[in-house]
Motif scaffolding. Structure first.
Motif, PDB file in Angstrom:
ATOM      1  N   ILE A  67     -93.840  50.560  54.028  1.00  7.21           N
ATOM      2  CA  ILE A  67     -93.241  50.827  52.719  1.00  7.21           C
ATOM      3  C   ILE A  67     -91.733  51.013  52.813  1.00  7.21           C
ATOM      4  O   ILE A  67     -90.974  50.462  52.007  1.00  7.21           O
ATOM      5  CB  ILE A  67     -93.907  52.066  52.086  1.00  7.21           C
ATOM      6  CG1 ILE A  67     -95.325  51.706  51.622  1.00  7.21           C
ATOM      7  CG2 ILE A  67     -93.092  52.597  50.909  1.00  7.21           C
ATOM      8  CD1 ILE A  67     -96.150  52.891  51.182  1.00  7.21           C
ATOM      9  N   PHE A  68     -91.268  51.768  53.788  1.00  3.24           N
ATOM     10  CA  PHE A  68     -89.825  51.993  53.916  1.00  3.24           C
ATOM     11  C   PHE A  68     -89.121  50.813  54.572  1.00  3.24           C
ATOM     12  O   PHE A  68     -87.970  50.509  54.256  1.00  3.24           O
ATOM     13  CB  PHE A  68     -89.570  53.274  54.712  1.00  3.24           C
ATOM     14  CG  PHE A  68     -89.385  54.490  53.866  1.00  3.24           C
ATOM     15  CD1 PHE A  68     -90.351  54.868  52.950  1.00  3.24           C
ATOM     16  CD2 PHE A  68     -88.248  55.271  53.975  1.00  3.24           C
ATOM     17  CE1 PHE A  68     -90.197  55.987  52.163  1.00  3.24           C
ATOM     18  CE2 PHE A  68     -88.071  56.397  53.184  1.00  3.24           C
ATOM     19  CZ  PHE A  68     -89.049  56.757  52.276  1.00  3.24           C
ATOM     20  N   ALA A  69     -89.809  50.146  55.505  1.00  2.00           N
ATOM     21  CA  ALA A  69     -89.154  49.074  56.256  1.00  2.00           C
ATOM     22  C   ALA A  69     -89.021  47.782  55.448  1.00  2.00           C
ATOM     23  O   ALA A  69     -88.061  47.029  55.634  1.00  2.00           O
ATOM     24  CB  ALA A  69     -89.933  48.796  57.543  1.00  2.00           C
ATOM     25  N   ALA A  70     -89.978  47.503  54.543  1.00  2.00           N
ATOM     26  CA  ALA A  70     -90.013  46.211  53.852  1.00  2.00           C
ATOM     27  C   ALA A  70     -88.755  45.900  53.048  1.00  2.00           C
ATOM     28  O   ALA A  70     -88.171  44.823  53.216  1.00  2.00           O
ATOM     29  CB  ALA A  70     -91.257  46.130  52.966  1.00  2.00           C
ATOM     30  N   PRO A  71     -88.296  46.790  52.143  1.00  4.94           N
ATOM     31  CA  PRO A  71     -87.098  46.430  51.375  1.00  4.94           C
ATOM     32  C   PRO A  71     -85.849  46.282  52.236  1.00  4.94           C
ATOM     33  O   PRO A  71     -85.010  45.413  51.969  1.00  4.94           O
ATOM     34  CB  PRO A  71     -86.954  47.578  50.367  1.00  4.94           C
ATOM     35  CG  PRO A  71     -87.782  48.681  50.893  1.00  4.94           C
ATOM     36  CD  PRO A  71     -88.873  48.063  51.697  1.00  4.94           C
ATOM     37  N   VAL A  72     -85.720  47.103  53.274  1.00  7.48           N
ATOM     38  CA  VAL A  72     -84.545  46.989  54.150  1.00  7.48           C
ATOM     39  C   VAL A  72     -84.581  45.660  54.901  1.00  7.48           C
ATOM     40  O   VAL A  72     -83.588  44.934  54.984  1.00  7.48           O
ATOM     41  CB  VAL A  72     -84.492  48.173  55.140  1.00  7.48           C
ATOM     42  CG1 VAL A  72     -83.313  48.027  56.086  1.00  7.48           C
ATOM     43  CG2 VAL A  72     -84.409  49.487  54.384  1.00  7.48           C
ATOM     44  N   PHE A  73     -85.746  45.323  55.454  1.00  8.95           N
ATOM     45  CA  PHE A  73     -85.903  44.053  56.172  1.00  8.95           C
ATOM     46  C   PHE A  73     -85.617  42.872  55.243  1.00  8.95           C
ATOM     47  O   PHE A  73     -84.918  41.920  55.625  1.00  8.95           O
ATOM     48  CB  PHE A  73     -87.325  43.965  56.722  1.00  8.95           C
ATOM     49  CG  PHE A  73     -87.584  42.767  57.586  1.00  8.95           C
ATOM     50  CD1 PHE A  73     -87.335  42.810  58.941  1.00  8.95           C
ATOM     51  CD2 PHE A  73     -88.096  41.585  57.047  1.00  8.95           C
ATOM     52  CE1 PHE A  73     -87.582  41.706  59.753  1.00  8.95           C
ATOM     53  CE2 PHE A  73     -88.337  40.479  57.835  1.00  8.95           C
ATOM     54  CZ  PHE A  73     -88.081  40.544  59.195  1.00  8.95           C
ATOM     55  N   TYR A  74     -86.149  42.941  54.028  1.00  6.84           N
ATOM     56  CA  TYR A  74     -85.955  41.853  53.056  1.00  6.84           C
ATOM     57  C   TYR A  74     -84.473  41.649  52.732  1.00  6.84           C
ATOM     58  O   TYR A  74     -83.954  40.530  52.785  1.00  6.84           O
ATOM     59  CB  TYR A  74     -86.742  42.166  51.786  1.00  6.84           C
ATOM     60  CG  TYR A  74     -86.425  41.272  50.617  1.00  6.84           C
ATOM     61  CD1 TYR A  74     -87.096  40.065  50.432  1.00  6.84           C
ATOM     62  CD2 TYR A  74     -85.443  41.617  49.690  1.00  6.84           C
ATOM     63  CE1 TYR A  74     -86.808  39.238  49.359  1.00  6.84           C
ATOM     64  CE2 TYR A  74     -85.147  40.790  48.612  1.00  6.84           C
ATOM     65  CZ  TYR A  74     -85.831  39.605  48.452  1.00  6.84           C
ATOM     66  OH  TYR A  74     -85.531  38.780  47.397  1.00  6.84           O
ATOM     67  N   HIS A  75     -83.787  42.723  52.404  1.00  7.85           N
ATOM     68  CA  HIS A  75     -82.399  42.579  51.949  1.00  7.85           C
ATOM     69  C   HIS A  75     -81.456  42.211  53.084  1.00  7.85           C
ATOM     70  O   HIS A  75     -80.511  41.439  52.886  1.00  7.85           O
ATOM     71  CB  HIS A  75     -81.943  43.864  51.262  1.00  7.85           C
ATOM     72  CG  HIS A  75     -82.543  44.044  49.910  1.00  7.85           C
ATOM     73  ND1 HIS A  75     -82.207  43.259  48.825  1.00  7.85           N
ATOM     74  CD2 HIS A  75     -83.497  44.901  49.454  1.00  7.85           C
ATOM     75  CE1 HIS A  75     -82.892  43.625  47.760  1.00  7.85           C
ATOM     76  NE2 HIS A  75     -83.688  44.616  48.121  1.00  7.85           N
ATOM     77  N   ILE A  76     -81.678  42.737  54.298  1.00  8.04           N
ATOM     78  CA  ILE A  76     -80.823  42.346  55.417  1.00  8.04           C
ATOM     79  C   ILE A  76     -81.055  40.878  55.775  1.00  8.04           C
ATOM     80  O   ILE A  76     -80.105  40.146  56.101  1.00  8.04           O
ATOM     81  CB  ILE A  76     -81.074  43.255  56.634  1.00  8.04           C
ATOM     82  CG1 ILE A  76     -80.567  44.670  56.333  1.00  8.04           C
ATOM     83  CG2 ILE A  76     -80.389  42.710  57.881  1.00  8.04           C
ATOM     84  CD1 ILE A  76     -80.753  45.651  57.458  1.00  8.04           C
ATOM     85  N   THR A  77     -82.319  40.425  55.682  1.00  7.63           N
ATOM     86  CA  THR A  77     -82.610  39.019  55.944  1.00  7.63           C
ATOM     87  C   THR A  77     -81.837  38.128  54.971  1.00  7.63           C
ATOM     88  O   THR A  77     -81.211  37.139  55.377  1.00  7.63           O
ATOM     89  CB  THR A  77     -84.125  38.749  55.797  1.00  7.63           C
ATOM     90  OG1 THR A  77     -84.827  39.514  56.765  1.00  7.63           O
ATOM     91  CG2 THR A  77     -84.433  37.277  56.002  1.00  7.63           C
ATOM     92  N   HIS A  78     -81.847  38.473  53.694  1.00  3.52           N
ATOM     93  CA  HIS A  78     -81.133  37.679  52.703  1.00  3.52           C
ATOM     94  C   HIS A  78     -79.617  37.825  52.846  1.00  3.52           C
ATOM     95  O   HIS A  78     -78.878  36.859  52.632  1.00  3.52           O
ATOM     96  CB  HIS A  78     -81.573  38.078  51.286  1.00  3.52           C
ATOM     97  CG  HIS A  78     -82.795  37.373  50.831  1.00  3.52           C
ATOM     98  ND1 HIS A  78     -82.766  36.202  50.125  1.00  3.52           N
ATOM     99  CD2 HIS A  78     -84.116  37.655  50.999  1.00  3.52           C
ATOM    100  CE1 HIS A  78     -83.994  35.800  49.857  1.00  3.52           C
ATOM    101  NE2 HIS A  78     -84.840  36.664  50.375  1.00  3.52           N
TER     102      HIS A  78
END
Length: 314
Positions: free
Chosen positions: A299-310
């Protein structure tokens, strides 16, 4: 003829199933060494966790092989179940009933519809802005000010972590990889594996070697355990760099970042459970709790991973 992405997915899944089969054999050999009539608590905990891994791996494999619609529907269901678990432990008033109906049957489906339609402009602001403003208005119009702020805040928090954050996992499918857009589904496999491996090593290393705990009143997490977990996730990230656009160094960094962020999330959820005076969010998996207990790191890792990837590789 199968695409290269499908072949890569099948190869990864066979490798994971092979590892789980080896761990199952190891558990049975371990069980055979336990004297008859005795139980080993460490073995039983490992066995339950192993059964959970089998189930999660099978479900995720079916969803990933089904493509975008399978992944989106799977995580929509997960969000629904997680939101139900979260809100079950909150105090709700009669005035909140309409807000809850909207949260489950309007806001949650719309969030995943935006993911499915690739409407990223709406996906990223719908819950943090529009749902954030709408729900307190709906509750206020019911005319009951008792525990208003607490009730509204808990509902908004539930939507943020159980729907908004989790929906960033299928949102990885919107990432356009230059050598084939369909390979974006491999990012979900990469993300899931590094976070889960990091959690696994943190759990056992912390209990075996960890003496200095990060927050003793909240969690058993130790500095050594977290360090071992991040290192393990980074190694897995390096091994899986071939399925990502990150390169080896980038994969190590992304894996370590996802693992560390996930452990922070696990710590936050542990604090919430202590506040609510519960051991697990539910009893879905005996000894291992419910959906939120399994997904607190994701839950905490998903949005950070998504936005840094983009931000870096888009």
């Amino acid at each position: 003829m199968m695409s290269q992405t499908t072949l890569d997915l099948i190869f990864l899944m066979l490798a994971v199933f092979g590892l789980l089969a080896a761990l199952t054999v190891f558990a049975e050999l371990w069980r055979a060494r336990v004297p008859q009539g005795h139980t080993d608590s460490a073995l039983e905990a490992f066995a339950v966790r192993l059964h959970t891994w089998w189930g999660l791996t099978i479900v995720l494999s079916v969803a990933v092989l089904s493509g975008k619609i399978g992944v989106t529907l799977l995580f929509a269901f997960v969000s629904f179940a997680a939101l139900r678990e979260f809100l079950t432990l909150t105090a709700k008033r009669r005035a909140d009933h309409l807000s809850l109906v909207l949260a489950f049957f309007v806001i949650l489906p719309l969030q995943y519809l935006f993911v499915w339609l690739d409407w990223m402009a709406l996906f990223t602001v719908f819950i943090p802005v529009y749902a954030f403003l709408l729900l307190p208005v709906v509750s206020a119009m019911r005319g009951d000010p008792d525990r208003f702020l607490v009730s509204v805040a808990e509902t908004q928090w539930g939507l943020m972590i159980c729907v908004f954050c989790i929906s960033h996992v299928p949102a990885l499918l919107t990432f356009d990889i230059q050598d084939g857009a369909d390979r974006s589904i491999l990012l979900i496999v990469f993300f899931a594996m590094v976070v889960q491996v990091g959690d696994l090593f943190e759990y056992y290393a912390g209990r075996a070697f960890g003496r200095s705990r990060i927050a003793p009143e909240i969690s058993t997490k130790s500095f050594i355990g977290v360090g071992v977990g991040i290192s393990a996730a980074a190694l897995v990230g390096a091994a899986l760099s071939w399925i990502t656009p990150f390169g080896v160094i980038g994969s190590i960094g992304m894996a370590a970042m996802a693992s560390l962020t996930g452990m922070f999330g696990s710590l936050v959820f542990a604090a919430i459970k202590r506040d609510k005076d519960v051991k697990d969010w539910s009893h879905l998996i005996p000894g291992h709790g419910g959906f939120l207990d399994q997904l607190d790191s994701v839950i905490f890792a998903a949005p950070v991973f998504y936005h840094i990837t983009h931000l870096i590789w888009s």
